[in-house]
Design a protein around this motif. Structure first.
Motif, PDB file in Angstrom:
ATOM      1  N   LYS A 124       0.835  -1.207   0.000  1.00  0.00           N
ATOM      2  CA  LYS A 124       0.000   0.000   0.000  1.00  0.00           C
ATOM      3  C   LYS A 124       0.866   1.252   0.000  1.00  0.00           C
ATOM      4  CE  LYS A 124      -3.860   2.176   2.442  1.00  0.00           C
ATOM      5  NZ  LYS A 124      -4.838   2.030   3.564  1.00  0.00           N
ATOM      6  N   ILE A 125       1.912   1.259   0.811  1.00  0.00           N
ATOM      7  CA  ILE A 125       2.822   2.409   0.840  1.00  0.00           C
ATOM      8  C   ILE A 125       3.459   2.613  -0.530  1.00  0.00           C
ATOM      9  CG2 ILE A 125       5.001   3.283   1.780  1.00  0.00           C
ATOM     10  CD1 ILE A 125       4.248   1.804   4.413  1.00  0.00           C
ATOM     11  N   LEU A 126       3.988   1.528  -1.082  1.00  0.00           N
ATOM     12  CA  LEU A 126       4.691   1.634  -2.367  1.00  0.00           C
ATOM     13  C   LEU A 126       3.756   1.996  -3.509  1.00  0.00           C
ATOM     14  CD1 LEU A 126       7.085  -1.429  -1.998  1.00  0.00           C
ATOM     15  CD2 LEU A 126       7.704   0.989  -1.890  1.00  0.00           C
ATOM     16  N   GLY A 127       2.492   1.635  -3.370  1.00  0.00           N
ATOM     17  CA  GLY A 127       1.532   1.942  -4.415  1.00  0.00           C
ATOM     18  C   GLY A 127       0.897   3.308  -4.305  1.00  0.00           C
ATOM     19  N   SER A 128       1.078   3.960  -3.145  1.00  0.00           N
ATOM     20  CA  SER A 128       0.396   5.231  -2.895  1.00  0.00           C
ATOM     21  C   SER A 128       1.308   6.447  -2.971  1.00  0.00           C
ATOM     22  CB  SER A 128      -0.253   5.201  -1.500  1.00  0.00           C
ATOM     23  OG  SER A 128      -1.160   4.125  -1.379  1.00  0.00           O
ATOM     24  N   VAL A 129       2.581   6.270  -2.633  1.00  0.00           N
ATOM     25  CA  VAL A 129       3.515   7.399  -2.568  1.00  0.00           C
ATOM     26  C   VAL A 129       4.849   6.994  -3.186  1.00  0.00           C
ATOM     27  CG1 VAL A 129       2.465   8.412  -0.506  1.00  0.00           C
ATOM     28  CG2 VAL A 129       4.298   6.719  -0.257  1.00  0.00           C
ATOM     29  N   ARG A 130       5.688   7.999  -3.443  1.00  0.00           N
ATOM     30  CA  ARG A 130       7.025   7.701  -3.958  1.00  0.00           C
ATOM     31  C   ARG A 130       7.949   7.402  -2.783  1.00  0.00           C
ATOM     32  NH1 ARG A 130       8.711  12.369  -5.260  1.00  0.00           N
ATOM     33  NH2 ARG A 130      10.402  12.519  -3.730  1.00  0.00           N
ATOM     34  N   VAL A 131       8.575   6.243  -2.829  1.00  0.00           N
ATOM     35  CA  VAL A 131       9.605   5.874  -1.859  1.00  0.00           C
ATOM     36  C   VAL A 131      10.940   5.915  -2.587  1.00  0.00           C
ATOM     37  CG1 VAL A 131      10.513   4.027  -0.399  1.00  0.00           C
ATOM     38  CG2 VAL A 131       8.043   4.480  -0.449  1.00  0.00           C
ATOM     39  N   ASP A 132      11.891   6.643  -2.043  1.00  0.00           N
ATOM     40  CA  ASP A 132      13.161   6.842  -2.730  1.00  0.00           C
ATOM     41  C   ASP A 132      14.190   5.768  -2.423  1.00  0.00           C
ATOM     42  OD1 ASP A 132      12.659   9.585  -3.967  1.00  0.00           O
ATOM     43  OD2 ASP A 132      12.171   9.940  -1.862  1.00  0.00           O
ATOM     44  N   ILE A 133      14.141   5.226  -1.212  1.00  0.00           N
ATOM     45  CA  ILE A 133      15.097   4.198  -0.795  1.00  0.00           C
ATOM     46  C   ILE A 133      14.337   3.130  -0.011  1.00  0.00           C
ATOM     47  CG2 ILE A 133      17.205   3.677   0.494  1.00  0.00           C
ATOM     48  CD1 ILE A 133      17.909   6.684   0.272  1.00  0.00           C
ATOM     49  N   ILE A 134      14.451   1.887  -0.443  1.00  0.00           N
ATOM     50  CA  ILE A 134      13.889   0.770   0.308  1.00  0.00           C
ATOM     51  C   ILE A 134      15.035  -0.002   0.930  1.00  0.00           C
ATOM     52  CG2 ILE A 134      12.559  -1.368   0.209  1.00  0.00           C
ATOM     53  CD1 ILE A 134      11.132  -0.276  -2.236  1.00  0.00           C
ATOM     54  N   LYS A 135      14.955  -0.214   2.245  1.00  0.00           N
ATOM     55  CA  LYS A 135      15.979  -0.973   2.956  1.00  0.00           C
ATOM     56  C   LYS A 135      15.370  -2.228   3.559  1.00  0.00           C
ATOM     57  CE  LYS A 135      18.270  -1.282   7.288  1.00  0.00           C
ATOM     58  NZ  LYS A 135      17.329  -2.334   7.657  1.00  0.00           N
ATOM     59  N   GLY A 136      16.120  -3.310   3.494  1.00  0.00           N
ATOM     60  CA  GLY A 136      15.682  -4.546   4.125  1.00  0.00           C
ATOM     61  C   GLY A 136      16.773  -5.588   4.062  1.00  0.00           C
TER      62      GLY A 136
END
Length: 242
Positions: free
Chosen positions: A105-117
């Motif tokens: 939902k987060i990734l589909g709703s807003v722009r995320v610049d860096i994903i960490k995991g």
């Protein structure tokens, strides 16, 4: 960026966190030790306003609730409007359906610049959310024994760090805070994430030299971060570009 730590300490960027309740104190302390200013505003009534005066936003889904997701979406939208970096720490993705759905939902709703995991979390996101809006332009950071950072064009492997970093709770969450701090002063987010993990890993190596176990290591880690310099870390960097 030539001297990112000096830049952070001179500009003192405000880094807004909506983060894990287990490690929130550690995230605040490590952000401050690097020279940035931490703030943790989770309430939906103020979170977007706080993001509006910040230089970066760090989201961590470690202790997830529906209300926190609402605040994350409000804050991320404000960050997108202001054009400041959004870091998502995908803690526990793959463990439960709710967590997977909220990350999507987060990734589909807003722009995320860096994903960490870690490797399994990134693999889950890459496998199920590769077509989600915005992911194609996002930098990915995979942490583990060696850290891998890629924006799809450049890929770095960071080999700084020490095994004692895995002996205390919170170093993964701290890493996201450090990435947010470095990204707040460097618009090249792949480069910023690479530097962040080098500097954190170097501090871990230095702290381990005088530590008898996890307790003394954690204290020493904060001290070594506080006493870092760009020159010290640049002499210790272990980075390979693939």
């Amino acid at each position: 960026m030539k001297n990112p730590l000096k830049t952070i300490r001179e500009t003192k960027p405000l880094v807004h966190h909506i983060t894990n309740w287990v490690t929130i104190y550690d995230c605040a302390n490590i952000t401050r030790a690097f020279g940035a200013l931490p703030v943790m505003a989770h309430a939906p009534e103020e979170c977007a306003d706080m993001t509006g005066i910040s230089s970066a936003l760090v989201l961590n889904i470690g202790t997830l609730t529906s209300e926190i997701i609402d605040s994350m979406l409000l804050s991320a939208a404000a960050a997108n409007e202001k054009k400041i970096p959004v870091v998502l720490d995908a803690v526990g993705v793959g463990a439960t359906r709710f967590r997977d759905e909220m990350a999507a939902k987060i990734l589909g709703s807003v722009r995320v610049d860096i994903i960490k995991g870690n490797y399994s979390e990134i693999a889950k996101l890459a496998g199920e959310n590769a077509e989600t809006k915005g992911v194609e332009s996002t930098s990915m950071v995979m942490t583990g024994k060696e850290d891998v950072i890629s924006d799809g064009n450049r890929t770095f492997v960071v080999k700084n760090g020490h095994e004692l970093m895995g002996s205390i709770v919170g170093t993964g969450c701290m890493a996201a805070s450090i990435i947010g701090s470095f990204a707040s002063v460097n618009p090249d987010y792949c480069d910023a994430a690479k530097d962040a993990l080098c500097y954190f890993g170097a501090a871990g190596e230095l702290a381990a030299k005088n530590s008898a176990g996890p307790g003394s290591f954690k204290v020493n880690l904060y001290d070594e971060v506080f006493n870092l310099s760009d020159e010290k870390v640049q002499a210790m960097m272990k980075v390979e570009e693939l």
